[in-house]
Design an enzyme around this catalytic site. Structure first.
Site, PDB file in Angstrom:
ATOM      1  N   HIS A  65     -58.944 -10.845 -46.460  1.00  0.00           N
ATOM      2  CA  HIS A  65     -60.054 -11.437 -45.720  1.00  0.00           C
ATOM      3  C   HIS A  65     -60.796 -10.401 -44.866  1.00  0.00           C
ATOM      4  CE1 HIS A  65     -57.103 -11.894 -42.309  1.00  0.00           C
ATOM      5  NE2 HIS A  65     -58.184 -11.680 -41.588  1.00  0.00           N
ATOM      6  N   GLU A  79     -55.861   7.213 -34.847  1.00  0.00           N
ATOM      7  CA  GLU A  79     -56.751   6.650 -33.830  1.00  0.00           C
ATOM      8  C   GLU A  79     -55.894   6.049 -32.723  1.00  0.00           C
ATOM      9  OE1 GLU A  79     -59.836   6.778 -32.680  1.00  0.00           O
ATOM     10  OE2 GLU A  79     -60.932   5.375 -33.975  1.00  0.00           O
ATOM     11  N   GLU A  89     -58.514  12.294 -34.859  1.00  0.00           N
ATOM     12  CA  GLU A  89     -58.858  11.261 -35.831  1.00  0.00           C
ATOM     13  C   GLU A  89     -59.110  11.866 -37.215  1.00  0.00           C
ATOM     14  OE1 GLU A  89     -60.456  10.002 -31.759  1.00  0.00           O
ATOM     15  OE2 GLU A  89     -60.418  11.816 -33.005  1.00  0.00           O
ATOM     16  N   ASP A 111     -53.261 -12.972 -49.432  1.00  0.00           N
ATOM     17  CA  ASP A 111     -54.216 -12.302 -48.540  1.00  0.00           C
ATOM     18  C   ASP A 111     -53.838 -10.828 -48.403  1.00  0.00           C
ATOM     19  OD1 ASP A 111     -56.241 -11.861 -46.741  1.00  0.00           O
ATOM     20  OD2 ASP A 111     -55.231 -12.831 -45.043  1.00  0.00           O
ATOM     21  N   SER A 205     -56.149  -8.504 -37.469  1.00  0.00           N
ATOM     22  CA  SER A 205     -56.070  -8.864 -38.881  1.00  0.00           C
ATOM     23  C   SER A 205     -55.923  -7.638 -39.769  1.00  0.00           C
ATOM     24  CB  SER A 205     -57.329  -9.632 -39.302  1.00  0.00           C
ATOM     25  OG  SER A 205     -57.323 -10.938 -38.810  1.00  0.00           O
ATOM     26  N   GLY A 206     -55.066  -7.768 -40.777  1.00  0.00           N
ATOM     27  CA  GLY A 206     -54.856  -6.680 -41.717  1.00  0.00           C
ATOM     28  C   GLY A 206     -53.848  -5.653 -41.267  1.00  0.00           C
TER      29      GLY A 206
END
Length: 255
Positions: A65, A79, A89, A111, A205-206
């Site tokens: 998603h 990061e 980074e 997902d 998320s993720g």
């Protein structure tokens, strides 16, 4: 008199629960800089919107998603602060994105997606891939302590991301169907706190859920955040290890 006493008890309990929730930070505590070496940030116009996990030098895994067109996003490794340039980074354009072929955007089943970086990451003291469960990795017992990390919001109903990487310890919650009924599939797992106050949330998320040193979950969905009645729902990574291996091992290195 008895009715008045019971009302007083309820009021005291409500105030106690409210105080507990407001004292806790959903995203946990700021981590030591660069200590979570597998953590990745997916960014649009250098603005973080989803987490991901480095699993191979040129591959990260995230939630389906979180998909955006490959040409519009970048993945950043090593990061820590989102508001300052720290000099460590590693920023990558995207070579390709592969969303799981059975992903259902309505139910969040399957997902998961793989992202191929434009070039391999430079593995060093700050950047290392996360181990994946293997075929003989034992099943996780209920209430196993795991760590979830990300830059997501740190307060309930907040819209502001954390400026620094945070992590919190949560526990795997067995019998996830008891909380979400038919919405839970065998490809999902729940984790949180039986008392609430500890959870991943918007912006996480993720991102990774690490249990016993392995990547076991991907932050997927849930109802509210840090709610004792609705633990966080994660994509169960061990159900997809063979799919990920097949995708990566059959990939054309020139693409």
């Amino acid at each position: 008199m008895e009715q008045l006493t019971w009302s007083a008890v309820l009021l005291l309990l409500a105030l106690s629960v409210r105080e507990t929730l407001t004292q806790r930070i959903i995203g946990g505590q700021e981590v030591e800089r660069y200590s979570i070496k597998y953590q990745a940030s997916i960014q649009y116009n250098r603005n973080h919107y989803c987490g991901a996990t480095l699993i191979r030098p040129q591959w990260v895994v995230s939630a389906a998603h979180c998909w955006r067109p490959a040409q519009l996003i970048q993945v950043v490794l090593s990061e820590h602060s989102l508001v300052e340039e720290e000099g460590f980074e590693q920023v990558f354009n995207i070579s390709k994105i592969l969303v799981h072929y059975s992903y259902n955007y309505k139910t969040f089943n399957n997902d998961i997606m793989l992202i191929k970086l434009s070039e391999p990451a430079k593995l060093n003291a700050y950047v290392q891939p996360a181990p994946l469960p293997e075929d003989d990795t034992p099943a996780l017992p209920g209430y196993t302590t795991c760590k979830v990390s990300g830059w997501g919001v740190t307060h309930i109903y907040s819209y502001f991301l954390s400026p620094v990487l945070r992590a919190v310890d949560v526990q795997t919650i067995p019998y996830c169907h008891n909380y979400y009924y038919w919405r839970i599939t065998d490809n999902m797992m729940c984790a949180g706190s039986r008392f609430g106050g500890k959870d991943s949330c918007q912006g996480d998320s993720g991102g990774p859920l690490i249990c016993n040193g392995n990547l076991e979950g991907i932050v997927s969905w849930g109802i509210s955040c840090a709610n004792p009645y609705f633990p966080g729902v994660y994509t169960q990574v061990r159900m997809y290890v063979r799919w990920m291996d097949w995708i990566i091992n059959s990939d054309n290195p020139n693409n």
